[in-house]
Design a protein around this motif. Structure first.
Motif, PDB file in Angstrom:
ATOM      1  N   ILE A   2       0.886  -1.238  -0.160  1.00 47.48           N
ATOM      2  CA  ILE A   2       0.144   0.066  -0.062  1.00 47.48           C
ATOM      3  C   ILE A   2       0.931   1.370  -0.088  1.00 47.48           C
ATOM      4  O   ILE A   2       0.883   2.247  -0.523  1.00 47.48           O
ATOM      5  CB  ILE A   2      -0.962  -0.065   1.034  1.00 47.48           C
ATOM      6  N   CYS A   3       1.834   1.252   0.643  1.00 47.60           N
ATOM      7  CA  CYS A   3       2.895   2.475   0.957  1.00 47.60           C
ATOM      8  C   CYS A   3       3.657   2.507  -0.359  1.00 47.60           C
ATOM      9  O   CYS A   3       3.598   3.705  -1.068  1.00 47.60           O
ATOM     10  CB  CYS A   3       3.898   2.068   1.901  1.00 47.60           C
ATOM     11  N   ARG A   4       3.768   1.572  -1.154  1.00 50.00           N
ATOM     12  CA  ARG A   4       4.550   1.654  -2.533  1.00 50.00           C
ATOM     13  C   ARG A   4       3.615   2.174  -3.256  1.00 50.00           C
ATOM     14  O   ARG A   4       4.274   3.079  -4.332  1.00 50.00           O
ATOM     15  CB  ARG A   4       5.253   0.202  -2.842  1.00 50.00           C
ATOM     16  N   PRO A  25       8.944  16.686   4.064  1.00 50.97           N
ATOM     17  CA  PRO A  25       7.842  15.370   4.492  1.00 50.97           C
ATOM     18  C   PRO A  25       6.741  15.764   5.266  1.00 50.97           C
ATOM     19  O   PRO A  25       7.017  16.842   6.244  1.00 50.97           O
ATOM     20  CB  PRO A  25       8.922  14.316   5.103  1.00 50.97           C
ATOM     21  N   GLY A  26       5.577  14.801   5.059  1.00 54.43           N
ATOM     22  CA  GLY A  26       4.624  15.108   6.023  1.00 54.43           C
ATOM     23  C   GLY A  26       4.711  14.255   6.944  1.00 54.43           C
ATOM     24  O   GLY A  26       5.751  13.369   7.246  1.00 54.43           O
ATOM     25  N   LEU A  72       7.535   9.341   9.268  1.00 46.57           N
ATOM     26  CA  LEU A  72       7.492   8.057  10.037  1.00 46.57           C
ATOM     27  C   LEU A  72       8.318   6.931   9.263  1.00 46.57           C
ATOM     28  O   LEU A  72       9.201   6.321  10.016  1.00 46.57           O
ATOM     29  CB  LEU A  72       6.151   7.455  10.322  1.00 46.57           C
ATOM     30  N   LEU A  73       7.855   6.601   8.078  1.00 44.73           N
ATOM     31  CA  LEU A  73       8.694   5.783   6.958  1.00 44.73           C
ATOM     32  C   LEU A  73      10.128   6.252   7.051  1.00 44.73           C
ATOM     33  O   LEU A  73      11.019   5.438   6.981  1.00 44.73           O
ATOM     34  CB  LEU A  73       7.867   5.835   5.860  1.00 44.73           C
ATOM     35  N   GLU A  74      10.411   7.469   6.609  1.00 38.03           N
ATOM     36  CA  GLU A  74      11.751   7.940   6.587  1.00 38.03           C
ATOM     37  C   GLU A  74      12.713   7.578   7.726  1.00 38.03           C
ATOM     38  O   GLU A  74      13.658   7.333   7.708  1.00 38.03           O
ATOM     39  CB  GLU A  74      11.793   9.246   6.122  1.00 38.03           C
ATOM     40  N   LEU A  77       9.296  -1.302   0.327  1.00 35.34           N
ATOM     41  CA  LEU A  77       9.487  -0.167   1.342  1.00 35.34           C
ATOM     42  C   LEU A  77      10.796   0.511   1.490  1.00 35.34           C
ATOM     43  O   LEU A  77      11.273   1.533   1.099  1.00 35.34           O
ATOM     44  CB  LEU A  77       8.953  -0.811   2.592  1.00 35.34           C
ATOM     45  N   TYR A  78      11.810  -0.515   1.796  1.00 42.39           N
ATOM     46  CA  TYR A  78      13.419  -0.195   2.184  1.00 42.39           C
ATOM     47  C   TYR A  78      14.049   0.670   0.902  1.00 42.39           C
ATOM     48  O   TYR A  78      14.285   1.769   1.132  1.00 42.39           O
ATOM     49  CB  TYR A  78      14.117  -1.263   2.729  1.00 42.39           C
TER      50      TYR A  78
END
Lengths: 290, 163
Positions: free
Chosen positions: A80-82, A93-94, A99-101, B31-32
């Motif tokens: 979903i993220c991708r 960034p938001g 968070l992901l970063e 992701l990574y």
């Protein structure tokens, strides 16, 4: 919210809590328990009684099913993220991007700071391991149910509270550490890693012990309905969150440290010319005595 | 496999390993790597901006130095230009003076020549008049007028001519 509204809310909350407590006390004696607390705790360690069927192929520990479920959730989340989040990344960034970063940057930074060579692979490995341990440990909080081969419901534990999962993680981490040594130093790297032969055992059992103890305490508390009020907030949620963080940090930190140590290029020591040195010393002594 | 403590099952360990390998691959690809690529790209973008800013700053510094050195050399240039202009002015002045002198000499010589010519003309005219007067006086003497009358007439005629 006015004072009167707040008072009303508190009264409603207290009444509801009282009703639930009363209900649980009144119905306490009638609940069916298919195993004693001793059996339940022994089974959490030994996995002898409660097995779950893996698509009818084999009866496995609930931890393995939990592992598949956790992996499925993580892969779905990543997908979903991708598809929807990463293409909309911005230079500034938001919150979610941050968070992901932060998660990626944390493990990447840990890999870079601990190993100067081949840290790209290490970063990816500890990112996966950290995410898996953290999510897997948090997963037990949701109490997702599975049916055992005996027909009893069982809430799925953390994947690494299963000894097989913990052994896999410990041994794989050791192999990763060894691979770093081999990639940089060749056959010497194997020797370097073999020096720490106790590492896979210590890593596996540390993780197994930590996660199992958390699971046991939680199971124990939930076993008695009288303890199910207030106490689970501390022993269930807070302890689980804490050891999710701690175990993820400990394993990734240990792996990256040992990997960095093994992946360090070994310097060739200059050969000592003992015989020549001895003659030089003897000559010097003779000169001194003369 | 039975006999191992804690019911360790190699098959389940391998299943855990299989599960983790799939997870590793999926998380790395989905992701990574994309997040890291984005972060690296952003870092490169800012590094590029930084280097561009540094280059612009260096260019500005060098321009400043160039202009400062130009300003310094400008004074010397002005001085040189001024001295050159002064020399040119002097030369022009000298040339004009010479021209003026030549013209003045010419005017003077022309005037002298004119004056000489006028003088010659006047002398010639005066000689002609004197000759005429003398011839008139001789005529009168021959006719018989007294010396005194002739002399008076001569003076009257001379006075009349002066007027």
């Amino acid at each position: 919210m006015t004072k009167a509204d707040r008072k009303k809310a508190i009264i409603v909350f207290a009444v509801l809590a009282g009703v639930f407590l009363l209900g649980s006390i009144l119905t306490g004696g009638h609940g069916e328990k298919h195993e004693t607390v001793q059996e339940m705790m022994q089974d959490a360690v030994m996995h002898e009684l409660n097995k779950v069927s893996l698509f009818g192929i084999k009866d496995v520990n609930p931890g393995l099913i939990a592992a598949f479920v956790v992996s499925g959730i993580l892969i779905l989340f990543a997908l979903i993220c991708r598809l929807f989040v990463i293409p909309r990344f911005k230079l500034v960034p938001g919150k979610f991007q941050m968070l992901l970063e932060t998660a990626v940057g944390l493990f990447d930074g840990m890999a870079k700071s601990n190993s100067h060579h081949l840290n790209k692979f290490l970063g990816a490995y500890i990112f996966t391991a950290g995410t898996y341990i953290f999510t897997g440990t948090i997963f037990e909080l949701f109490g997702i149910q599975a049916i055992t081969t005996n027909g009893h419901p069982i809430s799925l534990p953390a994947p690494l509270a299963d000894i097989n999962g913990a052994i896999m993680m410990g041994c794989l981490s050791y192999l990763v550490i060894m691979s770093g040594g081999v990639a940089v130093n060749g056959i010497k790297g194997v020797g370097k890693a073999l020096k720490d032969f106790s590492l896979p055992i210590s890593m596996s059992f540390r993780m197994f012990g930590a996660l199992l103890s958390g699971a046991l305490v939680t199971e124990l508390v939930y076993y008695y309905s009288a303890l199910s009020y207030g106490l689970p907030i501390i022993v269930g949620v807070l302890f689980t969150l804490l050891h999710a963080l701690i175990q993820a940090y400990v394993l990734t930190m240990l792996t990256s440290m040992f990997y960095g140590e093994n992946a360090e290029k070994s310097e060739k020591k200059p050969k000592k010319k003992k015989a020549k040195d001895k003659t030089v010393i003897a000559e010097a002594d003779q000169a001194a005595s003369a | 496999m039975t006999g191992l403590p804690l019911n360790v099952d190699w098959q389940q360990i391998l299943l855990h390993l299989f599960n983790f390998t799939i997870l590793f691959g999926a998380l790395y690809v989905l992701l990574y790597k994309p997040v890291k690529d984005f972060m690296d790209g952003r870092e490169a973008h800012y590094a590029e901006m930084d280097s561009a800013a540094e280059k612009a700053l260096a260019d500005a510094e060098s321009s400043k130095e160039t202009y400062e050195s130009k300003l310094k050399s400008f004074d010397a240039e002005i001085k040189a230009e001024r001295s050159k202009a002064g020399e040119e002015i002097d030369e022009e002045k000298k040339r004009r003076l010479e021209a003026a002198k030549t013209e003045a000499d010419k005017i003077i010589s022309d005037a002298k020549a004119e004056a000489e010519a006028e003088k010659g003309k006047i002398i010639a005219s005066a000689q002609k008049d004197i000759t005429k007067l003398i011839s008139e006086a001789m005529e009168k003497l021959a006719i018989g007028e007294s010396d005194k009358d002739v002399f008076d007439k001569f003076l009257d005629a001379a006075e009349g001519e002066d007027k």
